[in-house]
Design a protein around this motif. Structure first.
Motif, PDB file in Angstrom:
ATOM      1  N   ALA A   1       0.128   8.446   2.865  1.00 53.09           N
ATOM      2  CA  ALA A   1       0.254   9.578   1.945  1.00 53.09           C
ATOM      3  C   ALA A   1      -0.899   9.525   0.956  1.00 53.09           C
ATOM      4  CB  ALA A   1       1.601   9.529   1.226  1.00 53.09           C
ATOM      5  N   PRO A   2      -2.086   9.947   1.387  1.00 43.97           N
ATOM      6  CA  PRO A   2      -3.249   9.867   0.503  1.00 43.97           C
ATOM      7  C   PRO A   2      -3.057  10.716  -0.748  1.00 43.97           C
ATOM      8  CG  PRO A   2      -3.889  10.370   2.763  1.00 43.97           C
ATOM      9  CD  PRO A   2      -2.404  10.459   2.694  1.00 43.97           C
ATOM     10  N   PRO A   3      -3.640  10.362  -1.834  1.00 44.74           N
ATOM     11  CA  PRO A   3      -4.403   9.119  -2.027  1.00 44.74           C
ATOM     12  C   PRO A   3      -3.456   7.926  -2.188  1.00 44.74           C
ATOM     13  CG  PRO A   3      -4.374  10.358  -4.065  1.00 44.74           C
ATOM     14  CD  PRO A   3      -3.665  11.203  -3.046  1.00 44.74           C
ATOM     15  N   GLU A   4      -3.904   6.788  -1.691  1.00 44.73           N
ATOM     16  CA  GLU A   4      -3.081   5.588  -1.728  1.00 44.73           C
ATOM     17  C   GLU A   4      -3.635   4.561  -2.706  1.00 44.73           C
ATOM     18  OE1 GLU A   4      -1.127   5.291   2.648  1.00 44.73           O
ATOM     19  OE2 GLU A   4      -3.203   4.627   2.488  1.00 44.73           O
TER      20      GLU A   4
ATOM     21  N   ARG B   1       0.873  -1.179   0.000  1.00 45.97           N
ATOM     22  CA  ARG B   1       0.000   0.000   0.000  1.00 45.97           C
ATOM     23  C   ARG B   1       0.903   1.220   0.000  1.00 45.97           C
ATOM     24  NH1 ARG B   1      -4.937   0.595   4.234  1.00 45.97           N
ATOM     25  NH2 ARG B   1      -6.038   2.316   3.231  1.00 45.97           N
ATOM     26  N   THR B   2       0.721   2.082  -0.975  1.00 45.14           N
ATOM     27  CA  THR B   2       1.607   3.235  -1.097  1.00 45.14           C
ATOM     28  C   THR B   2       0.884   4.398  -1.765  1.00 45.14           C
ATOM     29  OG1 THR B   2       3.830   3.902  -1.817  1.00 45.14           O
ATOM     30  CG2 THR B   2       2.572   2.540  -3.343  1.00 45.14           C
ATOM     31  N   SER B   3       1.546   5.515  -1.845  1.00 44.83           N
ATOM     32  CA  SER B   3       0.974   6.716  -2.455  1.00 44.83           C
ATOM     33  C   SER B   3       0.823   6.535  -3.966  1.00 44.83           C
ATOM     34  CB  SER B   3       1.898   7.910  -2.180  1.00 44.83           C
ATOM     35  OG  SER B   3       1.538   9.005  -2.984  1.00 44.83           O
ATOM     36  N   THR B   4      -0.239   7.097  -4.505  1.00 47.83           N
ATOM     37  CA  THR B   4      -0.416   7.059  -5.961  1.00 47.83           C
ATOM     38  C   THR B   4       0.698   7.806  -6.678  1.00 47.83           C
ATOM     39  OG1 THR B   4      -1.824   9.007  -5.884  1.00 47.83           O
ATOM     40  CG2 THR B   4      -2.925   6.877  -5.843  1.00 47.83           C
ATOM     41  N   ALA B   5       1.342   8.746  -5.993  1.00 48.20           N
ATOM     42  CA  ALA B   5       2.426   9.527  -6.602  1.00 48.20           C
ATOM     43  C   ALA B   5       3.796   8.862  -6.432  1.00 48.20           C
ATOM     44  CB  ALA B   5       2.457  10.924  -5.984  1.00 48.20           C
ATOM     45  N   SER B   6       3.834   7.692  -5.846  1.00 51.02           N
ATOM     46  CA  SER B   6       5.090   7.008  -5.567  1.00 51.02           C
ATOM     47  C   SER B   6       5.847   6.649  -6.840  1.00 51.02           C
ATOM     48  CB  SER B   6       4.785   5.734  -4.777  1.00 51.02           C
ATOM     49  OG  SER B   6       5.876   4.871  -4.777  1.00 51.02           O
ATOM     50  N   GLU B   7       7.147   6.887  -6.820  1.00 52.34           N
ATOM     51  CA  GLU B   7       8.009   6.463  -7.929  1.00 52.34           C
ATOM     52  C   GLU B   7       7.971   4.940  -8.064  1.00 52.34           C
ATOM     53  OE1 GLU B   7      12.732   6.050  -8.682  1.00 52.34           O
ATOM     54  OE2 GLU B   7      12.065   8.030  -8.034  1.00 52.34           O
ATOM     55  N   LEU B   8       7.816   4.260  -6.942  1.00 54.10           N
ATOM     56  CA  LEU B   8       7.742   2.798  -6.956  1.00 54.10           C
ATOM     57  C   LEU B   8       6.578   2.320  -7.813  1.00 54.10           C
ATOM     58  CD1 LEU B   8       8.653   0.012  -5.866  1.00 54.10           C
ATOM     59  CD2 LEU B   8       7.067   0.390  -3.966  1.00 54.10           C
ATOM     60  N   VAL B   9       5.417   2.925  -7.654  1.00 49.19           N
ATOM     61  CA  VAL B   9       4.234   2.513  -8.420  1.00 49.19           C
ATOM     62  C   VAL B   9       4.502   2.634  -9.913  1.00 49.19           C
ATOM     63  CG1 VAL B   9       1.827   3.062  -8.955  1.00 49.19           C
ATOM     64  CG2 VAL B   9       2.592   2.989  -6.585  1.00 49.19           C
ATOM     65  N   ARG B  10       5.068   3.749 -10.321  1.00 50.10           N
ATOM     66  CA  ARG B  10       5.357   3.937 -11.750  1.00 50.10           C
ATOM     67  C   ARG B  10       6.373   2.919 -12.257  1.00 50.10           C
ATOM     68  NH1 ARG B  10       5.328   9.051  -9.707  1.00 50.10           N
ATOM     69  NH2 ARG B  10       7.588   9.284  -9.836  1.00 50.10           N
ATOM     70  N   ALA B  11       7.319   2.528 -11.419  1.00 48.94           N
ATOM     71  CA  ALA B  11       8.371   1.612 -11.846  1.00 48.94           C
ATOM     72  C   ALA B  11       7.910   0.161 -11.933  1.00 48.94           C
ATOM     73  CB  ALA B  11       9.567   1.711 -10.899  1.00 48.94           C
ATOM     74  N   ILE B  12       6.954  -0.248 -11.085  1.00 49.51           N
ATOM     75  CA  ILE B  12       6.628  -1.679 -11.029  1.00 49.51           C
ATOM     76  C   ILE B  12       5.303  -2.070 -11.651  1.00 49.51           C
ATOM     77  CG2 ILE B  12       8.057  -1.997  -8.981  1.00 49.51           C
ATOM     78  CD1 ILE B  12       5.493  -2.219  -7.313  1.00 49.51           C
ATOM     79  N   ASP B  13       4.400  -1.137 -11.909  1.00 44.73           N
ATOM     80  CA  ASP B  13       3.088  -1.511 -12.451  1.00 44.73           C
ATOM     81  C   ASP B  13       3.257  -2.237 -13.780  1.00 44.73           C
ATOM     82  OD1 ASP B  13       0.343  -1.793 -12.674  1.00 44.73           O
ATOM     83  OD2 ASP B  13       0.049   0.216 -13.507  1.00 44.73           O
TER      84      ASP B  13
END
Length: 146
Positions: free
Chosen positions: A115-118, A53-65
């Motif tokens: 860090a909403p939104p998550e 569970r992480t922020s929608t703005a996370s660099e991680l989300v962009r890297a792993i989706d």
């Protein structure tokens, strides 16, 4: 693994049972074409997925989706030379279904740094491997002094 090498291979169910006890794991992914490792808290979703569970703005989300990642959790007792390590390999995807997001908001992991939104990221457990280090033995099966 050699039967005297001090390690014991773990089956899938035992790996997942051990992972469920670990508060922290490490996600291994690619960032700018280089390997990256990030410690994160997580939860299991049944026998088939790791949840973050992480922020929608996370660099991680962009890297792993949509990418294949590895996820590792362990527990080691350095004094006793024992412990275990489990690695899950699979595809990471952001949960986009509103009903599923709602369910995970109630039952999934709680972010240590909200860090909403998550968003929730699911890592499908396509390959699960693990091993246990049997304490008190050397690589060649020789007993160590207590």
């Amino acid at each position: 693994m050699d039967s005297n090498d001090g390690y014991r291979e773990l089956g899938r169910q035992e790996c997942l049972r051990l992972m469920a006890k670990a508060p922290i794991g490490r996600i291994v992914y690619t960032r700018r074409a280089l390997p990256a490792v990030l410690p994160v808290n997580f939860a299991l979703d049944g026998d088939d997925a790791i949840l973050l569970r992480t922020s929608t703005a996370s660099e991680l989300v962009r890297a792993i989706d949509g990418a294949v990642v590895a996820f590792e959790a362990d527990d080691v007792d350095a004094a006793r030379h024992s412990g275990w390590s489990v690695v899950v390999t699979g595809t990471a995807t952001v949960v986009t279904d509103p009903a599923e997001h709602e369910r995970l908001a109630r039952t999934g992991p709680v972010s240590w740094v909200p860090a909403p939104p998550e968003v929730f990221v699911r890592i499908e457990a396509e390959l699960v491997t693990g091993r246990e280090l049997v304490g008190g033995r050397t690589l060649y099966g020789v007993d160590l002094p207590a």
